[in-house]
Write an enzyme that holds these catalytic residues in place. Structure first.
Site, short mmCIF file in Angstrom:
data_model
loop_
_atom_site.label_atom_id
_atom_site.label_comp_id
_atom_site.label_asym_id
_atom_site.label_seq_id
_atom_site.Cartn_x
_atom_site.Cartn_y
_atom_site.Cartn_z
N GLU A 281 -29.35 -3.93 -44.64
CA GLU A 281 -30.28 -3.72 -45.75
C GLU A 281 -30.93 -2.35 -45.69
O GLU A 281 -31.08 -1.67 -46.70
CB GLU A 281 -31.35 -4.82 -45.73
N ASP B 46 -30.59 -6.30 -39.93
CA ASP B 46 -30.75 -5.00 -39.26
C ASP B 46 -32.19 -4.57 -39.19
O ASP B 46 -33.06 -5.08 -39.90
CB ASP B 46 -29.91 -3.93 -39.96
#
Length: 485
Positions: free
Chosen positions: A145, A78
């Protein structure tokens, strides 16, 4: 053809350009994950996803390297979605638009996603390039994350075969990271009451914007402005004196990004509008004097708006302004052990008001658990004084430095051999996933490296082109010299 296709090394930049073309903000990584899985299967690699969506890809050793220690290259899928106020962009549907500006790659009006897209691209480029020599290789790509380390929390033991993990989420070429801060979110909820706006009052929007923003860990020591705190300071100073009726407040969008903008909708008596505007102009002068060396584009605006909602009562207004104004922000303590490293900090990341409550979301970071505990206790006490509910949430551990790490020593020696200078061995105040990986894989030897990225978590994010080449050289040489089992 992307501008990035002209850059070296290839195919790293082509893969990064493809990553940019597929939307992948936190909680919306699925399209990118599916693309990577299809790509890996096309190339004949073993690949698998676990129960939380992490991707693991395996590539056999280069002939002659079968007896080397197995290595995992790790990145997260991400990116942080931040954009300038005047940029029209939907991070869930629109591609990032990278472009080359001299020595740097930037994005047009948004975060670039070099954090951690360059690391991800480098891992996939190693898989794609058969000229890179390596032992048994795994690539681990983790989910979400940036918004809570969901993938790292969900990583199960006995899935990875690697004995060494190279995390690619660092942001300074020439530095080797061997430890990082842990963190915890902290949410304060303050009950509010409202009443009708008196007759003869006019509604305005008070805006603070133009701040740089940035990473709430890596940039917290820079003394940048926090829009939430700056707007609260104004309200605390002038709310009572000007009889401002606070209708709405919103600032920041992510708890791990330093807020660049904050907005308050207020009602004020018609005969006090000039005084409000004069106060705003004077406040801008104060902020320019205090922060102007770093925050060159800071702006304070007052503009009329139409709004029909009720305003907070004077008591709710004062308690909200006092609570937010007194909430600590920034560096709490520097490390006595690691020179030049922040030990404990917090970021007042997201503030919002609904009909009957205000919510303040902070991210606390510390190299030591007691540092996190101290700030949690401090914010809890502050909440008690204000009559607010408080809740720490989603704590994650730091990565304890290991001065005897063999892979850290190998990276240092390899860097010295390649570039003729000794890299800096560092502990980073940002949160890396390595601390969480240590729970299912306590014996795994870990290190973190990466190219130079500035302004992560802000629309000013950029990655230094030359440093990507240096990082690639280090990474590929390191894989070649991994010792035998």
């Amino acid at each position: 053809m992307s501008e990035l296709s002209q850059l070296s090394p290839q195919p790293l930049w082509d893969i990064f350009a493809k990553i940019c073309s597929i939307p992948h903000p936190s909680y919306h990584e699925e399209a990118l994950a599916e693309h990577i899985l299809s790509w890996a299967k096309e190339k004949g690699f073993w690949c698998e996803r676990d129960q939380v969506g992490n991707i693991l890809i395996r590539k056999p050793a280069t002939p002659g390297f079968e007896n080397r220690q197995p290595v995992a290259l790790q990145a997260h899928l991400d990116m942080v979605p931040q954009k300038n106020n005047d940029t029209v962009h939907d991070f869930t549907t629109d591609p990032i638009q990278p472009w080359v500006d001299g020595e740097w790659v930037k994005a047009r009006g948004t975060t670039l996603g070099a954090d951690n897209g360059i690391g991800m691209a480098s891992a996939l480029a190693v898989l794609a390039d058969d000229k890179v020599e390596h032992g048994p290789l795994e690539v681990l790509l983790t989910m979400t994350e940036e918004a809570g380390m969901d993938g790292a929390f969900g990583l199960q033991p006995n899935w990875l075969q690697a004995e060494i993990l190279i995390n690619t989420d660092s942001e300074e070429e020439g530095e080797i990271y061997m430890g990082c801060a842990g963190g915890i979110d902290f949410i304060t909820t303050l009950p509010l009451t409202r009443e009708a706006v008196p007759a003869g009052f006019e509604t305005l929007k008070l805006t603070i914007k133009g701040l740089k923003g940035g990473h709430s860990g890596a940039d917290i020591h820079l003394g940048l402005g926090n829009a939430n705190k700056l707007l609260a300071r104004f309200l605390a100073a002038h709310g009572h004196a000007l009889d401002l009726r606070l209708i709405d407040f919103t600032g920041g969008t992510l708890r791990n990004a330093i807020p660049r903008e904050a907005f308050a909708t207020i009602a004020v008596a018609g005969d006090k509008i000039d005084a409000l505007k004069a106060a705003a102009t004077g406040y801008l002068a104060i902020l320019q004097n205090e922060l102007g060396a770093k925050e060159k584009n800071i702006t304070v605006l007052t503009e009329p708006v139409t709004h029909s909602a009720q305003a907070l009562t004077a008591d709710s207004r004062d308690r909200f302004a006092a609570l937010l104004n007194s909430t600590p922000n920034g560096v709490i303590r520097n490390s006595d052990v690691m020179a030049g490293v922040v030990e404990t900090s917090l970021n007042v990341g997201v503030v919002s008001i609904s009909d009957n409550q205000a919510e303040i979301i902070c991210l606390i970071r510390s190299l030591i658990d007691s540092g996190k505990d101290y700030v949690v206790e401090m914010l809890t006490s502050l909440g008690q004084l204000a009559g607010a509910k408080t809740a720490p949430k989603g704590g994650y551990p730091g990565w304890q430095p290991d001065a005897n790490s063999p892979v850290m020593a190998l990276v240092r020696e390899t860097y010295l051999t390649l570039f003729g200078k000794t890299p800096n061995i560092q502990v980073i105040h940002a949160g890396l996933e390595c601390g969480l990986f240590k729970k299912p894989y306590p014996e795994m030897d870990m290190v973190s490296i990466g190219p130079t990225i500035t302004g992560p978590h802000s629309p000013d994010e950029q990655v230094h082109i030359e440093s990507v080449g240096l990082y690639w050289t280090l990474l590929t040489e390191l894989l070649k010299v991994i010792p035998v089992k």
